[in-house]
Design an enzyme around this catalytic site. Sequence first.
Site, PDB file in Angstrom:
ATOM      1  N   GLU A 289      -4.408   2.452  -4.561  1.00 16.10           N
ATOM      2  CA  GLU A 289      -2.825   2.391  -4.466  1.00 16.10           C
ATOM      3  C   GLU A 289      -2.312   1.211  -3.919  1.00 16.10           C
ATOM      4  O   GLU A 289      -1.352   1.176  -3.469  1.00 16.10           O
ATOM      5  CB  GLU A 289      -2.498   3.659  -3.849  1.00 16.10           C
ATOM      6  CG  GLU A 289      -3.050   3.618  -2.092  1.00 16.10           C
ATOM      7  CD  GLU A 289      -4.482   3.881  -1.782  1.00 16.10           C
ATOM      8  OE1 GLU A 289      -4.834   4.195  -0.729  1.00 16.10           O
ATOM      9  OE2 GLU A 289      -5.293   4.004  -2.780  1.00 16.10           O
TER      10      GLU A 289
ATOM     11  N   ASP B  51       0.774  -0.996   0.124  1.00 13.24           N
ATOM     12  CA  ASP B  51      -0.149   0.177   0.139  1.00 13.24           C
ATOM     13  C   ASP B  51       0.930   1.122   0.007  1.00 13.24           C
ATOM     14  O   ASP B  51       1.801   1.496   0.796  1.00 13.24           O
ATOM     15  CB  ASP B  51      -0.654   0.165   1.232  1.00 13.24           C
ATOM     16  CG  ASP B  51      -2.042   1.103   1.130  1.00 13.24           C
ATOM     17  OD1 ASP B  51      -2.964   0.994   0.554  1.00 13.24           O
ATOM     18  OD2 ASP B  51      -1.769   2.195   1.672  1.00 13.24           O
TER      19      ASP B  51
END
Length: 318
Positions: free
Chosen positions: A231, A187
């Site tokens: 993301e 992440d």
Amino acid sequence: MDTNVIYEQEPPLILIVEDDRTTRMLLRRAMEKEGYRVIEAADGEEGIADFVRQKPDIVLLDAMMPVMDGFTCCQHFQQMSGGNTTPVLMITSLDDPDSVDRAFEVGATDYITKPIHWPVLRQRVRRLIEQNHLYQKLEFANQQLQRLALIDGLTQVANRRRFDEYLEREWFRQARERSCLSLILCDVDFFKAYNDTYGHQAGDECLRLVARAIAQEVKRSADLVARYGGEEFAVILPNTDAVGAVYVAENIRIQIEALAIPHATSTVRDRVTLSLGVTSLIPESENEPAMILSLADKALYQAKASGRNQLILIGNEE
């Protein structure tokens, strides 16, 4: 066909498989007059060898030959790589329904009877070559469409659909082989803040750079890098234990930090960083792939809760 045709590449290659020397010579002359390249084989075995070696665009195949007849030879072509798409024009003195049926049953694309009607032969060869080239173009286009359907348009790594399919396949394969499967979830730290600060175009470029760096650190062809969502990225590592997975994950973390993508609003560093959750286990066929996802997600949550820009390992290889 106009003998002055200019081909995009080389002229089509025709393989003539015919035991009668005179007929073979006449066929060669007729085809070369049309501008084709020609190779000859005097029997079925020689024809098979030339087929494998030369990969012709079309085969003109005599049905009645000693040792190996054209029907048997055609069956061999069908079993070879690309053989079921290469057109075979059977040339036969047999015109009974059973022979015609047999020619198509063994994979012939078309047939023509002896004595050869040369204008008909020229037109059939031309048509079969054109059809085959069109088929190849359509096959290539379909492959490209299938590839695009499995690739994330922004980052050019695998998309979520491809990730889900591959994880399920590897989960049950590793379960059968009693081998270790590892998963890394990554992440980008404070990515919303990055977008708010630098704008969405910069955010897109950031994701492209991160994806490229992750892909460069994942070396084996069996491994898969995917955009998991937003993301988040995921890395599937078949036949990889916890030590190997941690090694890959740490290299990814270091490489992302080394990109030195400015991130002024990050509370971790002044650049873009990654948090990573790593898990490694031997799958059980009675369980679902969601199990390894849950563990990796839990590890990622702990990595973020512990300060980010780090990895946490959760898993059990016993």
